[in-house]
Design a protein around this motif. Structure first.
Motif, mmCIF file in Angstrom:
data_model
loop_
_atom_site.group_PDB
_atom_site.id
_atom_site.type_symbol
_atom_site.label_atom_id
_atom_site.label_comp_id
_atom_site.label_asym_id
_atom_site.label_seq_id
_atom_site.Cartn_x
_atom_site.Cartn_y
_atom_site.Cartn_z
ATOM 1 N N LEU A 170 70.558 78.390 87.502
ATOM 2 C CA LEU A 170 69.349 78.423 88.328
ATOM 3 C C LEU A 170 68.335 77.388 87.841
ATOM 4 C CD1 LEU A 170 69.127 82.283 88.581
ATOM 5 C CD2 LEU A 170 69.510 80.739 90.503
ATOM 6 N N GLU A 171 68.205 77.258 86.544
ATOM 7 C CA GLU A 171 67.279 76.263 86.003
ATOM 8 C C GLU A 171 67.761 74.850 86.299
ATOM 9 O OE1 GLU A 171 67.113 77.796 82.031
ATOM 10 O OE2 GLU A 171 65.441 79.130 82.527
ATOM 11 N N LYS A 172 69.067 74.650 86.257
ATOM 12 C CA LYS A 172 69.626 73.332 86.589
ATOM 13 C C LYS A 172 69.287 72.974 88.044
ATOM 14 C CE LYS A 172 73.431 72.543 84.558
ATOM 15 N NZ LYS A 172 73.546 71.547 83.521
ATOM 16 N N ILE A 173 69.373 73.939 88.927
ATOM 17 C CA ILE A 173 69.008 73.707 90.325
ATOM 18 C C ILE A 173 67.545 73.291 90.425
ATOM 19 C CG2 ILE A 173 68.600 74.867 92.552
ATOM 20 C CD1 ILE A 173 71.190 76.507 91.941
ATOM 21 N N THR A 174 66.658 73.973 89.709
ATOM 22 C CA THR A 174 65.228 73.615 89.776
ATOM 23 C C THR A 174 64.979 72.235 89.186
ATOM 24 O OG1 THR A 174 64.605 74.735 87.705
ATOM 25 C CG2 THR A 174 64.490 76.040 89.740
ATOM 26 N N VAL A 175 65.736 71.860 88.160
ATOM 27 C CA VAL A 175 65.585 70.517 87.574
ATOM 28 C C VAL A 175 66.021 69.458 88.581
ATOM 29 C CG1 VAL A 175 66.502 68.952 85.798
ATOM 30 C CG2 VAL A 175 65.711 71.234 85.164
ATOM 31 N N ILE A 176 67.131 69.687 89.262
ATOM 32 C CA ILE A 176 67.602 68.713 90.258
ATOM 33 C C ILE A 176 66.589 68.584 91.392
ATOM 34 C CG2 ILE A 176 69.411 68.193 91.959
ATOM 35 C CD1 ILE A 176 71.369 69.693 90.025
ATOM 36 N N ILE A 177 66.036 69.707 91.824
ATOM 37 C CA ILE A 177 65.010 69.659 92.872
ATOM 38 C C ILE A 177 63.829 68.824 92.396
ATOM 39 C CG2 ILE A 177 63.278 71.021 94.111
ATOM 40 C CD1 ILE A 177 65.409 73.298 94.245
ATOM 41 N N SER A 178 63.373 69.094 91.194
ATOM 42 C CA SER A 178 62.194 68.404 90.670
ATOM 43 C C SER A 178 62.463 66.933 90.363
ATOM 44 C CB SER A 178 61.711 69.112 89.399
ATOM 45 O OG SER A 178 60.693 68.381 88.777
ATOM 46 N N GLU A 179 63.534 66.670 89.619
ATOM 47 C CA GLU A 179 63.761 65.316 89.124
ATOM 48 C C GLU A 179 64.457 64.399 90.122
ATOM 49 O OE1 GLU A 179 65.489 65.285 85.222
ATOM 50 O OE2 GLU A 179 63.958 66.637 84.442
ATOM 51 N N PHE A 180 65.341 64.947 90.941
ATOM 52 C CA PHE A 180 66.031 64.088 91.900
ATOM 53 C C PHE A 180 65.352 64.099 93.264
ATOM 54 C CE2 PHE A 180 69.438 63.370 95.115
ATOM 55 C CZ PHE A 180 69.552 62.004 94.907
ATOM 56 N N VAL A 181 65.243 65.265 93.872
ATOM 57 C CA VAL A 181 64.705 65.323 95.232
ATOM 58 C C VAL A 181 63.259 64.845 95.250
ATOM 59 C CG1 VAL A 181 64.192 66.797 97.222
ATOM 60 C CG2 VAL A 181 66.281 67.181 95.908
ATOM 61 N N ASP A 182 62.438 65.398 94.385
ATOM 62 C CA ASP A 182 61.012 65.088 94.435
ATOM 63 C C ASP A 182 60.673 63.785 93.706
ATOM 64 O OD1 ASP A 182 58.405 65.651 95.312
ATOM 65 O OD2 ASP A 182 57.907 66.485 93.351
ATOM 66 N N THR A 183 60.968 63.720 92.429
ATOM 67 C CA THR A 183 60.531 62.573 91.633
ATOM 68 C C THR A 183 61.190 61.269 92.052
ATOM 69 O OG1 THR A 183 60.076 64.031 89.766
ATOM 70 C CG2 THR A 183 60.303 61.688 89.282
ATOM 71 N N ILE A 184 62.474 61.289 92.359
ATOM 72 C CA ILE A 184 63.157 60.039 92.706
ATOM 73 C C ILE A 184 63.186 59.821 94.217
ATOM 74 C CG2 ILE A 184 65.350 58.786 92.624
ATOM 75 C CD1 ILE A 184 65.817 60.138 89.866
ATOM 76 N N HIS A 185 63.823 60.731 94.950
ATOM 77 C CA HIS A 185 64.036 60.486 96.385
ATOM 78 C C HIS A 185 62.724 60.456 97.172
ATOM 79 C CE1 HIS A 185 65.818 60.364 100.313
ATOM 80 N NE2 HIS A 185 65.174 61.468 100.641
ATOM 81 N N HIS A 186 61.923 61.492 97.050
ATOM 82 C CA HIS A 186 60.675 61.503 97.812
ATOM 83 C C HIS A 186 59.739 60.388 97.366
ATOM 84 C CE1 HIS A 186 61.148 65.950 99.239
ATOM 85 N NE2 HIS A 186 61.902 65.109 99.907
ATOM 86 N N SER A 187 59.779 60.027 96.107
ATOM 87 C CA SER A 187 58.954 58.904 95.644
ATOM 88 C C SER A 187 59.394 57.596 96.290
ATOM 89 C CB SER A 187 59.010 58.776 94.123
ATOM 90 O OG SER A 187 58.353 59.856 93.528
ATOM 91 N N ARG A 188 60.697 57.406 96.434
ATOM 92 C CA ARG A 188 61.177 56.191 97.112
ATOM 93 C C ARG A 188 60.619 56.132 98.535
ATOM 94 N NH1 ARG A 188 67.590 56.275 95.362
ATOM 95 N NH2 ARG A 188 67.299 55.232 93.365
ATOM 96 N N GLU A 189 60.651 57.270 99.194
ATOM 97 C CA GLU A 189 60.144 57.302 100.566
ATOM 98 C C GLU A 189 58.634 57.113 100.606
ATOM 99 O OE1 GLU A 189 63.472 60.269 102.566
ATOM 100 O OE2 GLU A 189 61.641 61.144 101.755
ATOM 101 N N GLU A 190 57.916 57.888 99.797
ATOM 102 C CA GLU A 190 56.453 57.914 99.863
ATOM 103 C C GLU A 190 55.799 56.648 99.313
ATOM 104 O OE1 GLU A 190 55.358 61.504 97.830
ATOM 105 O OE2 GLU A 190 56.193 62.779 99.401
ATOM 106 N N ASP A 191 56.387 56.065 98.287
ATOM 107 C CA ASP A 191 55.749 54.934 97.620
ATOM 108 C C ASP A 191 56.195 53.578 98.147
ATOM 109 O OD1 ASP A 191 54.516 56.854 96.036
ATOM 110 O OD2 ASP A 191 55.963 56.627 94.394
ATOM 111 N N SER A 192 57.317 53.531 98.822
ATOM 112 C CA SER A 192 57.846 52.247 99.260
ATOM 113 C C SER A 192 58.214 52.242 100.745
ATOM 114 C CB SER A 192 59.071 51.898 98.403
ATOM 115 O OG SER A 192 59.599 50.661 98.756
ATOM 116 N N TYR A 193 59.142 53.111 101.117
ATOM 117 C CA TYR A 193 59.720 53.053 102.458
ATOM 118 C C TYR A 193 58.693 53.376 103.549
ATOM 119 C CZ TYR A 193 63.490 53.259 105.898
ATOM 120 O OH TYR A 193 64.305 53.015 106.968
ATOM 121 N N PHE A 194 58.033 54.517 103.422
ATOM 122 C CA PHE A 194 57.062 54.902 104.446
ATOM 123 C C PHE A 194 55.925 53.886 104.574
ATOM 124 C CE2 PHE A 194 58.101 59.737 104.000
ATOM 125 C CZ PHE A 194 59.284 59.564 104.691
ATOM 126 N N PRO A 195 55.343 53.409 103.470
ATOM 127 C CA PRO A 195 54.268 52.410 103.622
ATOM 128 C C PRO A 195 54.739 51.127 104.313
ATOM 129 C CG PRO A 195 54.173 53.365 101.430
ATOM 130 C CD PRO A 195 55.454 53.862 102.070
#
Length: 182
Positions: A39-64
């Motif tokens: 369960l903790e591994k799932i929360t880490v993947i959500i935090s570190e991959f989905v949010d920190t990496i993927h959403h950052s790519r979208e929010e900081d580069s792609y969307f602008p």
């Protein structure tokens, strides 16, 4: 490869995570014992991959970049709101998981928020994939696509983190509770 294709590749991995999160929720509701480490591994993947990496790519580069053409701004605004919604769900999963680990019976809220997160991911990924098709076809030039992709690839630490997160998803897919009744 292009920036859009890189984001689509991220979505392939996030879709795998969505299936894991959904299955985990189902198994908790059935009364299965899911190890806290999983369960903790799932929360880490959500935090570190989905949010920190993927959403950052979208929010900081792609969307602008897409918004700079005065195109698809309303869709981008909605995606930004959805990203924050996903972060809120993830915080709730972590909050109730911590309570559960400390001895409080929080199985139901953990299962409920995992299910909610899986539903969110399914809906969100479907909409973003359509958005990527539109942005790629009607807004972004090939040069911009390549430039953004090179930006993504230029941070070696992030690329190593992506590889690590994919390995964690691979590992979760091999867990007995995940493979149960597939």
């Amino acid at each position: 490869m292009s920036a859009t294709n890189q984001l689509r590749e991220d979505h392939v991995q996030v879709r795998r995570l969505e299936k894991i999160v959904s299955k985990c929720s189902q198994e908790i509701y059935k009364g299965a014992d899911i190890p806290f480490s999983d369960l903790e591994k799932i929360t880490v993947i959500i935090s570190e991959f989905v949010d920190t990496i993927h959403h950052s790519r979208e929010e900081d580069s792609y969307f602008p970049c897409v918004a700079s053409y005065d195109n698809l701004k309303e869709e981008i605004r909605k995606f930004m709101i959805e990203h924050e919604f996903g972060r809120n769900i993830a915080r709730k999963i972590s909050e109730y998981l911590k309570k559960w680990r400390e001895g409080e019976d929080s199985r139901e809220p953990v299962a409920r928020y995992l299910r909610t997160y899986a539903i969110f991911l399914d809906d969100h990924l479907n909409k973003e994939n359509k958005f990527f098709d539109d942005a790629e076809a009607n807004v972004l030039s090939k040069e911009e696509e390549i430039e953004m992709y090179e930006q993504y690839r230029s941070v070696i630490a992030i690329m190593k983190k992506v590889e690590q997160m994919i390995a964690e998803i691979d590992w979760l897919e091999l867990r007995p509770w995940y493979k149960n009744n597939l």
